[in-house]
Scaffold this motif. Structure first.
Motif, mmCIF file in Angstrom:
data_model
loop_
_atom_site.group_PDB
_atom_site.id
_atom_site.type_symbol
_atom_site.label_atom_id
_atom_site.label_comp_id
_atom_site.label_asym_id
_atom_site.label_seq_id
_atom_site.Cartn_x
_atom_site.Cartn_y
_atom_site.Cartn_z
ATOM 1 N N PHE A 71 -35.416 -35.115 31.790
ATOM 2 C CA PHE A 71 -34.545 -34.472 33.065
ATOM 3 C C PHE A 71 -34.347 -34.151 32.211
ATOM 4 C CE2 PHE A 71 -30.558 -35.191 34.882
ATOM 5 C CZ PHE A 71 -30.833 -34.851 35.652
ATOM 6 N N LEU A 72 -33.648 -34.406 31.155
ATOM 7 C CA LEU A 72 -32.277 -33.429 29.676
ATOM 8 C C LEU A 72 -33.560 -32.472 29.922
ATOM 9 C CD1 LEU A 72 -30.124 -34.283 28.596
ATOM 10 C CD2 LEU A 72 -30.713 -35.133 26.603
ATOM 11 N N ALA A 73 -34.542 -32.092 29.429
ATOM 12 C CA ALA A 73 -35.048 -31.517 29.046
ATOM 13 C C ALA A 73 -35.284 -29.591 30.483
ATOM 14 C CB ALA A 73 -36.070 -31.571 28.604
ATOM 15 N N ILE A 74 -34.900 -30.400 31.742
ATOM 16 C CA ILE A 74 -35.339 -30.047 32.887
ATOM 17 C C ILE A 74 -33.903 -29.385 33.367
ATOM 18 C CG2 ILE A 74 -35.703 -29.908 35.680
ATOM 19 C CD1 ILE A 74 -38.249 -31.791 34.625
ATOM 20 N N VAL A 75 -32.802 -30.012 33.332
ATOM 21 C CA VAL A 75 -31.492 -29.575 33.197
ATOM 22 C C VAL A 75 -31.344 -28.638 32.147
ATOM 23 C CG1 VAL A 75 -28.804 -30.303 32.730
ATOM 24 C CG2 VAL A 75 -31.102 -31.910 35.018
ATOM 25 N N SER A 76 -31.505 -29.091 31.090
ATOM 26 C CA SER A 76 -30.952 -27.829 30.028
ATOM 27 C C SER A 76 -31.922 -26.569 29.900
ATOM 28 C CB SER A 76 -31.639 -28.186 28.416
ATOM 29 O OG SER A 76 -31.155 -30.307 27.752
ATOM 30 N N ALA A 77 -33.159 -26.219 30.605
ATOM 31 C CA ALA A 77 -33.581 -25.169 30.520
ATOM 32 C C ALA A 77 -32.862 -24.416 31.895
ATOM 33 C CB ALA A 77 -34.970 -25.317 31.350
ATOM 34 N N ASP A 78 -32.508 -25.291 32.904
ATOM 35 C CA ASP A 78 -31.550 -25.154 34.285
ATOM 36 C C ASP A 78 -30.544 -24.388 33.766
ATOM 37 O OD1 ASP A 78 -33.559 -25.516 35.905
ATOM 38 O OD2 ASP A 78 -32.995 -27.377 36.913
ATOM 39 N N ILE A 79 -29.900 -25.345 32.710
ATOM 40 C CA ILE A 79 -28.474 -24.309 32.055
ATOM 41 C C ILE A 79 -28.795 -23.042 30.929
ATOM 42 C CG2 ILE A 79 -26.955 -25.135 30.282
ATOM 43 C CD1 ILE A 79 -26.836 -27.207 31.243
ATOM 44 N N LEU A 80 -29.943 -23.343 30.983
ATOM 45 C CA LEU A 80 -30.110 -22.089 30.284
ATOM 46 C C LEU A 80 -30.413 -20.212 31.331
ATOM 47 C CD1 LEU A 80 -32.422 -22.977 26.970
ATOM 48 C CD2 LEU A 80 -29.888 -22.170 27.061
ATOM 49 N N ILE A 81 -31.644 -20.670 32.005
ATOM 50 C CA ILE A 81 -31.009 -19.419 33.429
ATOM 51 C C ILE A 81 -29.862 -19.751 34.051
ATOM 52 C CG2 ILE A 81 -32.145 -19.642 36.418
ATOM 53 C CD1 ILE A 81 -34.562 -19.345 33.467
ATOM 54 N N ALA A 82 -28.598 -20.486 34.494
ATOM 55 C CA ALA A 82 -27.569 -19.856 34.860
ATOM 56 C C ALA A 82 -26.904 -19.370 33.754
ATOM 57 C CB ALA A 82 -26.614 -21.053 35.097
ATOM 58 N N LEU A 83 -26.990 -19.843 32.081
ATOM 59 C CA LEU A 83 -26.094 -18.706 31.295
ATOM 60 C C LEU A 83 -26.992 -17.078 31.477
ATOM 61 C CD1 LEU A 83 -25.916 -20.785 28.125
ATOM 62 C CD2 LEU A 83 -24.299 -19.536 29.138
ATOM 63 N N LEU A 84 -28.045 -17.112 31.583
ATOM 64 C CA LEU A 84 -28.861 -16.308 31.087
ATOM 65 C C LEU A 84 -28.126 -15.142 32.680
ATOM 66 C CD1 LEU A 84 -30.815 -13.719 30.856
ATOM 67 C CD2 LEU A 84 -32.982 -15.439 32.201
ATOM 68 N N MET A 85 -28.016 -16.075 34.175
ATOM 69 C CA MET A 85 -27.757 -15.383 35.454
ATOM 70 C C MET A 85 -26.674 -14.245 35.320
ATOM 71 S SD MET A 85 -28.194 -14.409 38.022
ATOM 72 C CE MET A 85 -28.404 -15.274 39.956
ATOM 73 N N GLY A 86 -25.669 -15.512 34.458
ATOM 74 C CA GLY A 86 -24.064 -15.522 33.932
ATOM 75 C C GLY A 86 -24.216 -13.544 33.520
ATOM 76 N N PHE A 87 -25.415 -13.954 31.947
ATOM 77 C CA PHE A 87 -25.045 -12.591 31.791
ATOM 78 C C PHE A 87 -25.843 -11.021 32.070
ATOM 79 C CE2 PHE A 87 -25.008 -14.833 27.994
ATOM 80 C CZ PHE A 87 -23.935 -15.112 26.812
ATOM 81 N N GLU A 88 -27.198 -11.541 32.929
ATOM 82 C CA GLU A 88 -27.286 -10.270 33.712
ATOM 83 C C GLU A 88 -27.169 -9.795 34.975
ATOM 84 O OE1 GLU A 88 -29.723 -8.399 32.123
ATOM 85 O OE2 GLU A 88 -29.447 -9.694 30.270
ATOM 86 N N ALA A 89 -25.896 -10.311 35.840
ATOM 87 C CA ALA A 89 -25.233 -10.188 37.019
ATOM 88 C C ALA A 89 -24.958 -8.676 37.317
ATOM 89 C CB ALA A 89 -24.724 -11.201 37.411
ATOM 90 N N ALA A 90 -24.265 -8.734 36.353
ATOM 91 C CA ALA A 90 -24.456 -6.968 36.670
ATOM 92 C C ALA A 90 -25.253 -5.778 36.490
ATOM 93 C CB ALA A 90 -23.478 -6.521 35.677
ATOM 94 N N SER A 91 -25.926 -6.045 36.568
ATOM 95 C CA SER A 91 -27.779 -5.322 35.542
ATOM 96 C C SER A 91 -28.267 -5.767 36.944
ATOM 97 C CB SER A 91 -28.901 -6.064 34.796
ATOM 98 O OG SER A 91 -28.103 -5.897 33.034
ATOM 99 N N LEU A 92 -28.298 -6.553 37.414
ATOM 100 C CA LEU A 92 -28.856 -7.213 39.064
ATOM 101 C C LEU A 92 -28.556 -6.493 39.841
ATOM 102 C CD1 LEU A 92 -29.365 -10.950 38.991
ATOM 103 C CD2 LEU A 92 -31.430 -9.061 38.740
ATOM 104 N N GLN A 93 -26.848 -5.839 39.692
ATOM 105 C CA GLN A 93 -26.190 -5.342 40.643
ATOM 106 C C GLN A 93 -26.126 -3.614 40.851
ATOM 107 O OE1 GLN A 93 -22.183 -6.596 39.699
ATOM 108 N NE2 GLN A 93 -21.871 -6.977 42.361
ATOM 109 N N ARG A 94 -26.680 -3.194 39.340
ATOM 110 C CA ARG A 94 -27.163 -2.220 39.651
ATOM 111 C C ARG A 94 -28.790 -1.995 39.835
ATOM 112 N NH1 ARG A 94 -23.520 -2.879 35.194
ATOM 113 N NH2 ARG A 94 -25.108 -3.456 33.297
ATOM 114 N N TRP A 95 -28.951 -2.912 39.123
ATOM 115 C CA TRP A 95 -30.378 -2.837 39.879
ATOM 116 C C TRP A 95 -30.680 -2.438 41.379
ATOM 117 C CZ3 TRP A 95 -33.531 -6.489 42.144
ATOM 118 C CH2 TRP A 95 -35.572 -6.491 42.275
#
Length: 176
Positions: A71-95
């Protein structure tokens, strides 16, 4: 200082009448996109990115569960995806804007969005006044030279070399 990109609805709509539709996208980390990823995507009308996010999260969680991750590994992977979402949000808007045939007009550096708007419109209106209100006009200088115009040096073709050697090499058997 934050960096903003300025986008207009289409290639022909970048004129004074449609300035209320211009969009300023702040580059950088978006905290709310990290915390509330799917809600942030819905709020910003990024439907295709939302579908991709849902597919990526479900696929990642299923693969990790099949591999026997805890469970901890799955939650950690989801947190990493959330961090990626925070960093790439502007790129998604421009795309998404580019997919909707919006074009990027400019890049502006300012403290906040209001200052970015002010700086952009000051520069943009000065450019509009200078180009005769044609935003797509480009000054390319004089017309290109043409051939066969009598009395013009550029209309004569260059002389053909006397031998088959091309470049800066001396002619064989000639003075060195």
């Amino acid at each position: 200082m934050p960096v903003y990109t300025v986008h207009a609805p289409s290639a022909t709509a970048a004129n004074v009448r449609t300035t209320d539709k211009f969009t300023f996208v702040r580059d950088g980390f978006h905290f709310w996109a990290m915390v509330f990823g799917p809600l942030w995507l819905i709020w910003n009308w990024l439907w295709l990115a939302l579908i991709g996010w849902i597919i990526a999260i479900v696929w990642l969680d299923l693969i990790l569960a099949k591999l026997g991750a805890g469970f901890l590994a799955i939650v950690s992977a989801d947190i990493l995806i959330a961090l990626l979402m925070g960093f790439e949000a502007a790129s998604l808007q421009r795309w998404t804007l580019s997919r909707r045939n919006w074009r990027q007009l400019d890049v502006v550096v300012a403290d906040d969005e209001e200052a970015a708007e002010r700086r952009f419109f000051d520069r943009w209106t000065a450019k509009q006044r200078g180009s005769g209100n044609d935003p797509l006009a480009v000054d390319r200088g004089s017309p290109p030279p043409t051939r066969d115009v009598p009395g013009q040096p550029f209309s004569k073709p260059p002389p053909l070399p006397g031998s088959s050697i091309i470049g800066l090499f001396p002619e064989p058997g000639g003075p060195g």
